[in-house]
Design an enzyme around this catalytic site. Structure first.
Site, PDB file in Angstrom:
ATOM      1  N   ASP A  64      28.999  37.709  37.913  1.00  0.00           N
ATOM      2  CA  ASP A  64      28.413  36.950  39.000  1.00  0.00           C
ATOM      3  C   ASP A  64      28.234  37.817  40.243  1.00  0.00           C
ATOM      4  OD1 ASP A  64      28.383  34.627  37.480  1.00  0.00           O
ATOM      5  OD2 ASP A  64      30.350  33.963  38.190  1.00  0.00           O
ATOM      6  N   TYR A 125      39.434  41.640  32.259  1.00  0.00           N
ATOM      7  CA  TYR A 125      39.197  41.618  33.700  1.00  0.00           C
ATOM      8  C   TYR A 125      40.521  41.820  34.436  1.00  0.00           C
ATOM      9  CZ  TYR A 125      34.442  39.661  33.306  1.00  0.00           C
ATOM     10  OH  TYR A 125      33.097  39.455  33.041  1.00  0.00           O
TER      11      TYR A 125
END
Length: 287
Positions: A64, A125
């Site tokens: 994003d 992540y």
């Protein structure tokens, strides 16, 4: 969809990283917004002198706006003559063309069956946050979130352990039409470093939209004492978005690494990943 490369083309794997602060996410968008995909495709078109032809990238994880990547992977299918004509100098020419907030570290012919997105078996992540009363180190401010309440890392890890495994993560995802929210969360753990920065490692076979940032938002609520350690698990079981689960800001999040199986399993993994998943049916209850 298949893993076969069109005749006369070569599939190239790209390993890359970027600072997400200046991008409106990975994927190309209407309206001329700056994106990582658009930036690389424009540079590739220019350095290969391909005129109006754009060679489209497929990426392992569509990040994003504001999210960083250290270990992103993508692939592109190039005409064989383009690859042969530019392969020796392509990496250096791209480095000269791309802005300094995005770098390609390697370009190589991909093994048969490789698909950057569908062949991946996990994405890892890291989310970084500090609760230091003075705030964030100015040199890290673009990569670390400041949380202005003291955080109990042990309580956060206790809560995180209840979320591991295969579940429907609808409560932690922004729904997309026709997309499943079933994922296998393989790792969710938090460690406070010597500098006081808490790093959350989050690894799963795949992630749905906003999933990592929503999970971190729930754990922060536990860490600062606003919720008990069993609360994130209860939210998960409820299966619906909870207004108390905040999607934390993107700048603390970095895609660190993408994992793939051995070359002989790439095509099979790609076919498997394209199948829409469902959870096993609960056993029937009687009496």
């Amino acid at each position: 969809m298949t893993d076969e490369v069109r005749p006369g083309h070569v599939r190239i794997r790209l390993d890359l990283s970027y600072d997400g602060a200046g991008f409106s996410g990975w994927a190309k968008q209407a309206g001329g917004r700056r994106t990582v995909q658009g930036e690389i495709e424009d540079a590739l078109r220019t350095v290969t002198r391909s005129g109006g032809t754009t060679y489209e990238l497929t990426v392992a994880g569509r990040t994003d706006a504001g999210v960083h990547a250290r270990g992103q992977v993508a692939h592109v299918d190039l005409p064989a003559e383009v690859w042969e004509g530019h392969r020796e100098k392509l990496l250096k020419r791209l480095a000269g063309r791309l802005a300094r907030d995005v770098r390609i570290w390697s370009l190589a012919e991909a093994p048969a069956g490789f698909d950057a997105r569908f062949s991946a078996i996990w994405r890892r992540y890291a989310y970084r946050v500090t609760d230091h009363p003075g705030g964030v180190d100015p040199l890290l401010r673009g990569h670390v979130l400041w949380h202005d309440w003291p955080l109990d890392v042990d309580a956060m890890n206790e809560a995180a352990g209840r979320l591991l495994g295969e579940h429907d993560f609808a409560a932690y995802c922004k729904r997309r039409e026709g997309a499943t929210t079933i994922r296998t969360l393989q790792e969710l753990s938090l460690v406070r470093g010597a500098d006081g920065v808490i790093t959350a490692t989050v690894r799963a076979d795949a992630f749905c939209h906003n999933m990592v940032r929503s999970l971190i938002g729930a754990l922060l609520f536990v860490g600062d004492g606003h919720r008990a350690p069993d609360w994130p698990g209860k939210v998960l079981a409820a299966g619906v978005r909870d207004s108390a689960v905040h999607v934390v800001r993107p700048h603390g999040l970095t895609l660190e690494e993408v994992g793939y199986p051995s070359d002989d399993l790439l095509a099979a993994r790609s076919r498997e990943a394209r199948n829409k998943r469902s959870l096993p049916a609960a056993p029937a209850r009687c009496c």
